[in-house]
Write an enzyme that holds these catalytic residues in place. Structure first.
Site, PDB file in Angstrom:
ATOM      1  N   CYS A  42       0.851  -1.194   0.000  1.00  0.00           N
ATOM      2  CA  CYS A  42       0.000   0.000   0.000  1.00  0.00           C
ATOM      3  C   CYS A  42       0.885   1.241   0.000  1.00  0.00           C
ATOM      4  CB  CYS A  42      -0.901   0.025   1.229  1.00  0.00           C
ATOM      5  SG  CYS A  42      -2.237  -1.165   1.180  1.00  0.00           S
ATOM      6  N   GLU A  55       4.207   1.140   2.018  1.00  0.00           N
ATOM      7  CA  GLU A  55       5.317   0.818   2.901  1.00  0.00           C
ATOM      8  C   GLU A  55       6.672   1.200   2.298  1.00  0.00           C
ATOM      9  OE1 GLU A  55       2.256  -0.757   2.342  1.00  0.00           O
ATOM     10  OE2 GLU A  55       2.821  -2.837   2.675  1.00  0.00           O
TER      11      GLU A  55
END
Lengths: 787, 266
Positions: free
Chosen positions: A431, A433
């Protein structure tokens, strides 16, 4: 998009997600053969991997230019029984459910249930995990305090760097041999284990070579019978490519893509790693091949685009492996979180965007596929035209690409002690990171439900839903006379549950290190070869374990409302508030009205609320950051929810921000839906009050109506908005540009909106595949877009 | 010099009220009574009941008046909100816009605000109907970076009908302002069949060409966003349902101006 690509794209869109028993059956055959018992665990895993690649069915789709599927055909997803086994109930739910279904034939079900399941039951890592973790862990897990990523999928959360573009598998084998030769059996107590691990890597390298050789032969065979001359030439060319890569470093653009794809398939066949796998900085890796091809005339812009598009389709053909048990609700999606990075900076910190960045953005815009997902890294050094090009794709409403702040990412990583050059060559994956590509294992261990911990605090350690005393007895809140007392009780509960979570993760890390090494992935990530250590045992240069905090908006607004009305204004007592919450505000509408409309709320650039956000963040950070994991690295925080804010909301009763029982929590660091009333600059200011640089990623969703981005001027202003957020160290921002009207239409006529992709939270998904709850939530969000 | 004024709303990320990202401060009270007005709650010069308007925005200065539209606020409080977005103004070349109602009805308060903004190097725009005594302009024109000046209808009878007042003062002030060496954009709200007629637009063009030297025009396409407010406030929406202009129609209107040498946005 030419005809070939149109056809391949359509085939991918039309392919039905199925479960294949192929991998599970081959794996079980291998482990049943007894060969695994004669060798060490890593070598057995490598031999199993080779067995899979020697025997799995090959697939060449009509007209495609990049070959290789994980299953026997597109969107046929294997199971990974060494991780978790599918029961009869799981398979029938997956087969029959209306959304995100995976079809299975009676034959597949029979194989999985009669041959695979009996062998792996009790041996799977999931079974081991639930045997080994503490009772407290299980109770907190059941209550919904946290989730656990590794109970159904293997640690992955890593991205490839540029190493395969200048090294073939044969070169890696040379490195492995050198590492074996360097082992110090007299001084290093682990030398024997290291030799086993390195032997396993060698076997895994051979395995991918066998696989490529099989494809090469298959392609030659197909070429012989192909009647279309052009296709015959292509097939011959592809056969030659597969003879050259992955054995040797690629020489051309086409070879580079095919090489990566073999590696990708290797990683996702070896284990069902989280975030599939990812080529990362594609516009950097491919640039030398692109320029050289154009210079020597072997490549044109059109051909490069066609190859990229063919490559894109391959990602879309690999949906995420289906879940087991009740956790389906947690992340109900086909997407496997592969995130292509474009832009950013070079090793020496210069603007890295180039002509290929823009070509890749063209591909993203035209393909409009779920996978791979895409993002643009924006550094202060990148030109505005890059950002604006991205915005012009975003405004078409497809939720991609997302936008990341390279300068923040680099600082986040250097704060964690990573080398600045490594950091610059990294980016974001999954997402949001942040990670060092090719050199880091940055594991997401699970989501942490901050709001649930507060609910437990309000009940003196008791969980009202599971009706168990699962937390500490921090005191009856009715006796608290100050907000400080309440926050102190919350702080104690937070640390208590974080300890439980971290202890569980330490156990789970060891289980993976011991039982499920990943020798193939270890070849690809520095410094596993040099260290003689597996990726799952701390072989990577950097090892980070994240716990993802969820519900920042909801907990801020909840604490803010309690402070305002119970302690400051004494609008009502704690007793009255708790009763109202218990009854889900039935009969207490006046209380709810006050909580909703007369409390400072996060997302409005109002320090009264945002100061609480900072308090919660600091406490969460203090509980986690810097604690050692078992791999020589550390636990870290990030703030992202994927879709778990829906599940986490479902296990919590009404909350003092006025939220009704069971409703979703806020997602990422976005404000509670509807709580932000002052537009995007206020949201951004509030969000920037979190110290992003001490996280490994935060997720901020903004909704715009299409009109806002309609004109050039609108694009310019949005670009300024983003630059401002990034100047304040914001990590990531994402725009959902679609009207509520369109979404309602799609709900009514899903068949006409099969390709409508919307931003969910850190990733995009087909709107019609989302659960009804998520659909409603996204519609609500869209209705609150700014005018 | 009054250091407080009556405002009824603050809009951040205002992107249609001048250059860059802006914060628009809405001052309460208006001498006009336009049929199509988007902000009918802005007319009265006193705080009034919200009735069914959406709940109050989460802005500190509105926190104590959840049921009212309009609050008397200090320049200091307003400046605090304006300053919050300075980074965005700097990044985008934006600033603050004072709108209404008619901001020049509170000329002294407006002047105080503008002076502070000038002192702090924040770009300012004043969005005016022009229907005020010229002395009000004289108070502020030394401190205003740009005027956004509405012209609605050239036919005075129609102007009286649809806005409640004559256009004479408005046009006179516009002519006078050009002697004062101000930066000014003429804004024309395109109300279907009322102001967007070819006749009216051509009349505006000929007035601007013959009587003034202004060259910058903003055409404001119609949208129905205001309509629901009338219902929420129990007020009659006299305009009735109107059809939004098509992109092509807007382009045609734009062309009318461009042909005569005006620079038109959007």
């Amino acid at each position: 998009m030419n005809q070939r690509i149109q056809k391949l794209r359509q085939q991918s869109l039309d392919a039905v997600e199925t479960i294949t028993a192929e991998r599970a059956r081959l794996l079980t055959d291998f482990y049943r053969s007894g060969e695994a018992d004669r060798v060490s665990v890593p070598v057995a895993r490598a031999l199993a991997f080779r067995y899979l690649l020697e025997h799995k069915e090959l697939c060449v789709n009509d007209g495609e230019l990049i070959v290789g599927e994980r299953g026997p055909q597109p969107k046929a997803v294997p199971t990974y029984p060494e991780i978790c086994t599918h029961s009869e109930g799981d398979l029938s739910i997956l087969h029959e459910r209306k959304k995100v279904s995976f079809k299975s034939t009676p034959k597949t079900r029979e194989l999985l249930l009669n041959e695979v399941l009996p062998f792996w039951e009790g041996r799977s890592i999931r079974d081991r995990i639930f045997r080994e973790v503490d009772q407290e862990w299980k109770e907190a897990y059941t209550a919904g305090v946290f989730t656990e990523f590794m109970e159904q999928r293997a640690p992955g959360h890593t991205v490839l760097d540029n190493k395969i573009y200048h090294k073939g598998m044969l070169d890696f084998k040379t490195d492995i041999a050198a590492s074996i030769a360097r082992l110090d059996f007299f001084g290093d107590k682990e030398a024997v284990e290291k030799r086993e691990e390195l032997k396993a890597m060698e076997i895994a390298a051979d395995a991918i070579l066998v696989f490529a050789e099989r494809y090469s032969q298959k392609l030659s065979g197909l070429a012989k019978t192909e009647t279309n001359l052009q296709r015959r030439n292509e097939l011959e060319k592809m056969a030659e490519i597969c003879r050259h890569v992955p054995a040797h470093a690629p020489r051309t653009f086409w070879e580079a893509l095919q090489y990566y794809w073999f590696v990708h398939l290797g990683v996702i066949t070896e284990l069902n790693t989280w975030d599939s796998f990812n080529p990362g900085r594609l516009d950097q890796h491919l640039l030398p091949f692109y320029r050289q091809g154009l210079a020597d005339g072997s490549l044109s812009e059109e051909k490069a685009k066609e190859l990229l598009m063919s490559f894109w389709v391959k990602f879309n053909n690999q949906p995420a492996p289906p879940k087991v048990g009740v956790t389906a609700q947690e992340s109900n999606t086909y997407t496997d979180f592969c995130l292509i990075n474009v832009g950013g900076v070079t090793a020496t910190g210069e603007d890295a965007s180039n002509e290929l960045s823009y070509l890749i953005l063209d591909v993203i815009e035209e393909m409009r596929l779920l996978q791979p997902s895409s993002m643009v890294q924006i550094s202060k050094k990148n030109p505005d035209r890059l950002l604006k090009r991205a915005l012009k794709i975003i405004k078409t409403g497809y939720g991609q690409p997302s936008l990341f702040n390279t300068d923040a990412i680099v600082q986040e990583m250097t704060r964690q002690g990573k080398d600045i050059i490594d950091a610059r060559l990294g980016g974001a994956s999954g997402c949001v990171e942040a990670g060092v590509f090719g050199k880091e294992s940055y594991i997401l261990t699970g989501y942490f439900n901050l709001v649930k911990v507060l609910e437990i605090t309000l009940h003196n350690g008791f969980d009202p839903r599971t009706e168990k005393q699962i937390g500490l007895r921090t005191g009856d809140v009715k006796d608290f006379s100050s907000f400080g007392q309440l926050f102190e009780a919350f702080r104690k509960q937070l640390h208590y549950f974080i300890d439980i979570k971290i202890k569980g993760s330490l156990i789970i890390e060891k289980l993976y290190a011991q039982y499920l090494p990943a020798p193939f992935l270890s070849i690809l990530i520095d410094d596993c070869i040099a260290n003689g250590k597996d990726y799952n045992a701390g072989g990577a240069r950097y090892n980070s374990s994240y716990i993802q905090g969820v519900g920042m908006g909801t907990i801020t607004d909840t604490l803010s409302a309690i402070r305002r009305h119970v302690f400051e204004r004494k609008s009502f007592s704690f007793n009255e508030l708790l009763r109202a919450l218990q009854n889900d505000f039935k009969g207490s509408e006046a209380i709810r009205e006050k909580l909703l409309n007369e409390s400072p709320k996060y997302g409005n650039d109002d320090d009264q609320a945002d100061s609480i956000l900072k308090l919660v963040f600091e406490e969460y950070f203090a509980a986690i950051d810097g604690r050692p994991n078992n791999k020589g690295g550390f636990f870290r925080v990030n703030l992202l929810p994927t879709t778990v804010h829906v599940y986490f909301g479902s296990v919590i009763g009404a909350t003092a921000d006025g939220r009704k029982a069971g409703m979703p929590l806020s997602e990422g660091i976005s404000p509670v839906q509807g709580a932000d009333t002052n537009g995007p600059t206020a949201v951004i200011k509030s969000a920037a009050k979190i110290d992003h640089l001490r996280t490994g990623g935060t997720l901020l969703n903004q909704k715009f109506t299409p009109q806002v981005l309609e004109s050039e001027e609108g694009i310019d202003k949005a670009a300024s908005l983003i630059r401002s957020y990034f100047r304040m160290d914001g990590h990531h921002i994402q725009f959902n540009v679609v009207t509520a009207d369109t979404l309602r239409q799609a709900q009514r006529h899903p068949e006409e909106y099969k390709d409508l992709i919307v931003r969910v939270a850190g990733y995009s998904d087909y709107f019609v595949d989302l659960t009804d709850e998520l659909q409603e939530e996204i519609i609500r969000r869209s209705e609150q877009t700014m005018e | 010099m009054p250091n407080s004024g009556l405002i009824y709303d603050i809009k951040k990320y205002a992107i249609h009220d001048g250059p860059g990202i802006r914060t628009t401060i809405f001052l309460k009270g208006c001498p006009l009574d336009c049929w199509w007005c988007h902000n009918p709650e802005s007319r009265s010069r006193e705080p009034q009941s919200r009735k069914n308007l959406r709940p109050q925005k989460s802005i500190a200065m509105f926190a104590n008046i959840p049921q009212l539209v309009g609050v008397r606020v200090s320049t200091a409080a307003v400046m605090e909100e304006i300053r919050k977005d300075v980074l965005f103004y700097d990044q985008s070349g934006g600033g603050v816009t004072f709108s209404g109602g008619e901001p020049l009805l509170q000329a002294d308060f407006l002047k105080s605000m503008l002076k502070i903004c000038r002192h702090e190097n924040i770009h300012t725009a004043v969005d005016t109907s022009g229907y005020v005594d010229f002395s009000a302009f004289e108070k502020v024109l030394g401190f205003t970076d740009v005027f956004l000046y509405d012209i609605k209808l050239m036919d005075d009878a129609l102007h009286r009908k649809f806005t409640g007042v004559s256009n004479r003062l408005i046009l006179e002030n516009l002519i006078k302002l050009q002697e004062k060496n101000v930066t000014l954009r003429v804004r024309i709200p395109l109300i279907p069949a009322i102001t967007d007629t070819e006749l009216n637009l051509k009349a505006i063009i000929s007035f601007l060409k013959n009587e003034t030297q202004y060259k910058e025009i903003d055409l404001l396409p119609f949208n129905q966003m205001g309509e629901s407010k009338y219902e929420r406030l129990d007020m009659e929406y006299r305009t009735g349902p109107l059809k939004m202009q098509s992109t092509e129609e807007i382009e045609e209107m734009k062309a009318l101006f461009q042909k005569e040498g005006f620079r038109v946005s959007p």
